[in-house]
Design an enzyme around this catalytic site. Structure first.
Site, PDB file in Angstrom:
ATOM      1  N   ASP A  25      -4.260   2.291  15.698  1.00 36.17           N
ATOM      2  CA  ASP A  25      -3.801   1.614  14.491  1.00 36.17           C
ATOM      3  C   ASP A  25      -5.048   0.945  13.913  1.00 36.17           C
ATOM      4  O   ASP A  25      -5.122   0.076  12.978  1.00 36.17           O
ATOM      5  CB  ASP A  25      -3.050   0.337  14.862  1.00 36.17           C
ATOM      6  CG  ASP A  25      -4.020  -0.506  16.105  1.00 36.17           C
ATOM      7  OD1 ASP A  25      -5.260  -0.206  16.234  1.00 36.17           O
ATOM      8  OD2 ASP A  25      -3.424  -1.677  16.679  1.00 36.17           O
ATOM      9  N   ARG A  77       4.308  -7.528  16.344  1.00 38.53           N
ATOM     10  CA  ARG A  77       3.813  -8.456  15.242  1.00 38.53           C
ATOM     11  C   ARG A  77       4.548  -7.644  13.921  1.00 38.53           C
ATOM     12  O   ARG A  77       4.499  -8.301  12.713  1.00 38.53           O
ATOM     13  CB  ARG A  77       2.538  -8.962  14.942  1.00 38.53           C
ATOM     14  CG  ARG A  77       2.328 -10.193  15.826  1.00 38.53           C
ATOM     15  CD  ARG A  77       1.031 -10.850  15.548  1.00 38.53           C
ATOM     16  NE  ARG A  77      -0.185 -10.173  16.091  1.00 38.53           N
ATOM     17  CZ  ARG A  77      -1.463 -10.180  15.573  1.00 38.53           C
ATOM     18  NH1 ARG A  77      -1.597 -10.722  14.463  1.00 38.53           N
ATOM     19  NH2 ARG A  77      -2.241  -9.624  16.121  1.00 38.53           N
ATOM     20  N   TYR A  93      19.725  21.958 -16.595  1.00 39.40           N
ATOM     21  CA  TYR A  93      19.798  21.919 -14.995  1.00 39.40           C
ATOM     22  C   TYR A  93      19.295  23.265 -14.764  1.00 39.40           C
ATOM     23  O   TYR A  93      20.046  24.343 -14.772  1.00 39.40           O
ATOM     24  CB  TYR A  93      20.866  21.513 -14.397  1.00 39.40           C
ATOM     25  CG  TYR A  93      20.801  21.878 -12.837  1.00 39.40           C
ATOM     26  CD1 TYR A  93      19.818  21.178 -12.145  1.00 39.40           C
ATOM     27  CD2 TYR A  93      21.795  22.542 -12.212  1.00 39.40           C
ATOM     28  CE1 TYR A  93      19.601  21.399 -10.619  1.00 39.40           C
ATOM     29  CE2 TYR A  93      21.555  22.850 -11.211  1.00 39.40           C
ATOM     30  CZ  TYR A  93      20.619  22.377 -10.070  1.00 39.40           C
ATOM     31  OH  TYR A  93      20.773  22.715  -8.844  1.00 39.40           O
TER      32      TYR A  93
HETATM   33  C1  UD1 Z   1      -9.146  -4.849  22.670  1.00 40.83           C
HETATM   34  C2  UD1 Z   1     -10.304  -5.180  23.507  1.00 40.83           C
HETATM   35  C3  UD1 Z   1     -11.270  -6.066  22.813  1.00 40.83           C
HETATM   36  C4  UD1 Z   1     -11.710  -5.641  21.518  1.00 40.83           C
HETATM   37  C5  UD1 Z   1     -10.362  -5.347  20.521  1.00 40.83           C
HETATM   38  C6  UD1 Z   1     -10.862  -4.956  19.243  1.00 40.83           C
HETATM   39  C7  UD1 Z   1      -9.566  -4.561  25.648  1.00 40.83           C
HETATM   40  C8  UD1 Z   1      -9.340  -5.290  27.137  1.00 40.83           C
HETATM   41  N1  UD1 Z   1     -10.053  -5.588  24.773  1.00 40.83           N
HETATM   42  O1  UD1 Z   1      -8.567  -5.994  22.580  1.00 40.83           O
HETATM   43  O2  UD1 Z   1     -12.508  -6.438  23.644  1.00 40.83           O
HETATM   44  O3  UD1 Z   1     -12.441  -6.826  20.746  1.00 40.83           O
HETATM   45  O4  UD1 Z   1      -9.790  -4.381  21.288  1.00 40.83           O
HETATM   46  O5  UD1 Z   1      -9.568  -4.663  18.339  1.00 40.83           O
HETATM   47  O6  UD1 Z   1      -9.926  -3.285  25.459  1.00 40.83           O
HETATM   48  N2  UD1 Z   1      -3.284  -0.067  23.924  1.00 40.83           N
HETATM   49  C9  UD1 Z   1      -2.672   0.685  24.868  1.00 40.83           C
HETATM   50  N3  UD1 Z   1      -2.112   0.532  26.023  1.00 40.83           N
HETATM   51  C10 UD1 Z   1      -2.264  -0.578  26.573  1.00 40.83           C
HETATM   52  C11 UD1 Z   1      -2.972  -1.906  26.018  1.00 40.83           C
HETATM   53  C12 UD1 Z   1      -3.299  -1.331  24.563  1.00 40.83           C
HETATM   54  O7  UD1 Z   1      -2.405   2.118  24.451  1.00 40.83           O
HETATM   55  O8  UD1 Z   1      -2.032  -0.859  27.762  1.00 40.83           O
HETATM   56  C13 UD1 Z   1      -3.696   0.217  22.907  1.00 40.83           C
HETATM   57  C14 UD1 Z   1      -2.802  -0.571  21.685  1.00 40.83           C
HETATM   58  O9  UD1 Z   1      -1.726   0.244  21.650  1.00 40.83           O
HETATM   59  C15 UD1 Z   1      -3.855  -0.822  20.728  1.00 40.83           C
HETATM   60  C16 UD1 Z   1      -5.287  -0.642  21.340  1.00 40.83           C
HETATM   61  O10 UD1 Z   1      -5.053  -0.127  22.609  1.00 40.83           O
HETATM   62  O11 UD1 Z   1      -3.928   0.580  19.955  1.00 40.83           O
HETATM   63  C17 UD1 Z   1      -5.754  -2.129  21.376  1.00 40.83           C
HETATM   64  O12 UD1 Z   1      -5.057  -3.093  22.036  1.00 40.83           O
HETATM   65  P1  UD1 Z   1      -4.950  -4.150  21.718  1.00 40.83           P
HETATM   66  O13 UD1 Z   1      -4.065  -5.000  22.614  1.00 40.83           O
HETATM   67  O14 UD1 Z   1      -4.792  -4.494  20.231  1.00 40.83           O
HETATM   68  O15 UD1 Z   1      -6.504  -4.871  21.963  1.00 40.83           O
HETATM   69  P2  UD1 Z   1      -6.738  -5.983  22.804  1.00 40.83           P
HETATM   70  O16 UD1 Z   1      -6.627  -5.856  24.070  1.00 40.83           O
HETATM   71  O17 UD1 Z   1      -6.512  -7.236  22.281  1.00 40.83           O
END
Ligand code: UD1
Ligand code: CA
Length: 458
Positions: A103, A16, A366
């Site tokens: 992030d 995004r 300069y």
């Molecule tokens: C996650 C939580 C959710 C919480 C939310 C808060 C899980 C399954 N869910 O949501 O309960 O409310 O965060 O923001 O954990 N990342 C990786 N590798 C991966 C997946 C994610 O490094 O395989 C990192 C992303 O870069 C990011 C962070 O983990 O920095 C969170 O990932 P994101 O997909 O935003 O979180 P959700 O799964 O939506």
């Protein structure tokens, strides 16, 4: 804090953002989001930090220039639990492991310290920070029993209609006992709507194995704000800016218009300094007391003494002494050491030079690759001719030299102490002490010239 390590998740793509650059390298006030999180983790006492990288891993790794940081690679993004598994070797059983996201730059050290304290006091196997929010859409929900005890976290996509009504969400920040984290990761499966390994599932696994799990509600949910888009990046910047600016004002710095003042997180400013509107202060800039900065000035990695004035100018990676005045419209480029009581006036460029105390460069000059002594006067239009088309050379101007207007000093050249250089001279050889050097055509006066011209034209 002893026995504390941190894992920072930063493998996701961040689609995004619509960017060629990995999300965590986007900047809030000239500092990458990942650097904020690393600094906060270390600031609250994490001995070592492991960043889990995946999407554009090499770029993320190359940008992080900090000690005590290692990396784990998550080749495919199979969920937050899977990401932490990739840091398996980093997790020590007898240490506590903080889990943070790359992030969420707004997270604060105090909050993490309180989390660690609570976790240790209560002897929890895992502790998560939760938050009560108006709109919980998309977040994992904290499910508690009738007594309010933690049961599990359920992801939005997996939640029942009833669970979706819960407004207490998972911020994604946790601390685990190393042993509990290791054991629970080993039991994790991906039997859910998204087919991912969910880190939050570890909490229920720890609980069901007889451990204690805590969910502590955050005081300020802004801290857990994750940046997923450029609009959110601007929102995070606004919050960070307010936080930083308030800190400086509380320390005795006047910000005339804090809304229009952009100060980086690592900038230091002394008491009674006044910052006028439109200033951008970046990097490891340090400004002394009683300075006046601005309006519209840009300083990056600068060091300014006390009582300096810096008006409508730009300066990079240099040092400026006490009571020195700069600007308006000066440009100080990297690697300058400018002394006390110096005047760098309007339309003056200084680069890779040392300028001694009390020296004046009032206008239109300069000064590049130059070592100027004390109390030198550079007249209007002084040019240090430092480049011969292939190489740069240095100019040395000793103490008390007077450089007249519109003078070229062609490097390498030395003007010795107390010498005068006549206006309009182009100096190519060293000038001895206390002499007047003149290097220009002598003036001629041609008598009757105009009359002759008129006659030939008529
Ligand atoms: C996650 C939580 C959710 C919480 C939310 C808060 C899980 C399954 N869910 O949501 O309960 O409310 O965060 O923001 O954990 N990342 C990786 N590798 C991966 C997946 C994610 O490094 O395989 C990192 C992303 O870069 C990011 C962070 O983990 O920095 C969170 O990932 P994101 O997909 O935003 O979180 P959700 O799964 O939506
Ligand atoms: Ca996701």
């Amino acid at each position: 804090m002893k026995n504390l390590k941190a894992v920072i998740l930063a493998a996701g793509e961040g689609t995004r953002m619509k960017s060629k650059m990995p999300k965590v390298l986007h900047e809030v006030l000239n500092k990458t989001m990942i650097d904020y999180v690393i600094d906060t983790a270390k600031g609250c006492g994490a001995e070592e930090v492991c960043v889990v990288v995946g999407h554009k891993a090499d770029e993320v790794k190359a940008s992080i220039k900090k000690d005590g940081v290692s990396f784990a690679l998550q080749k495919e993004q199979k969920g937050t639990g899977h990401a932490v598994m990739m840091a398996g070797d980093f997790i020590e059983e007898d240490k506590d492991i903080l889990i943070l996201y790359g992030d969420t730059p707004l997270i604060q050290g105090d909050t993490l310290e309180k989390l660690v304290e609570k976790h240790r006091q209560e002897d929890f196997g895992a502790t998560v920070i939760s938050a009560n929010v108006e709109n919980p859409e998309g977040y994992g929900r904290i499910i508690r029993d009738a007594k309010g005890n933690f049961i599990k976290i359920v992801e939005h996509k997996d939640a029942t209609a009833e669970e979706r009504l819960v407004k207490e969400i998972n911020t994604g920040i946790y601390i685990f006992k190393g042993v509990a984290l290791k054991t629970s990761l080993g039991k994790l499966d991906n039997h859910n709507v998204q087919g991912e390994y969910y880190l939050p599932d570890c909490l229920a696994l720890i609980l069901n194995a007889g451990g204690k799990v805590g969910a502590v509600v955050a005081e300020d949910d802004k801290e857990f704000f994750g940046v997923n888009s450029r609009v959110q990046l601007a929102e995070a910047t606004k919050i960070m800016k307010t936080r930083i600016n308030h800190g400086h004002m509380e320390n005795g710095v006047t910000l005339v218009d804090p809304e229009n003042t952009y100060i980086g997180a690592d900038v230091k400013i002394g008491m009674d300094t006044v910052i006028l509107p439109g200033c951008v202060l970046e990097g490891y800039t340090e400004i002394g007391e009683d300075c006046k900065i601005g309006p519209n000035s840009h300083l990056t990695d600068m060091r300014l003494g006390d009582g300096a004035t810096f008006q409508s100018s730009t300066a990079l990676e240099s040092t400026i002494g006490n009571n020195t005045t700069v600007g308006p419209f000066a440009y100080i480029r990297p690697n300058c050491k400018i002394g006390d009581n110096v005047k760098v006036g309007d339309f003056v460029e200084v680069k890779n030079s040392n300028i001694g105390n009390g020296t004046k460069i009032p206008h239109l000059a300069y000064i590049g690759d130059t070592d100027a002594g004390e109390k030198v006067n550079f007249g209007c239009g002084s040019i240090m001719v430092n480049y011969d088309g292939k190489k740069k050379h240095r100019t040395i101007v000793e103490d008390n030299v007077f450089v007249g207007c519109n003078v070229n000093l062609v490097a390498p050249v030395r003007v010795k102490a107390g010498a005068y250089v006549a206006a309009g001279s182009t100096i190519t050889r060293d000038v001895p002490e206390d002499v007047l050097a003149v290097a220009r055509a002598r003036q001629q006066v041609i008598e009757g010239w105009k009359k002759k011209k008129m006659e030939t034209e008529s």
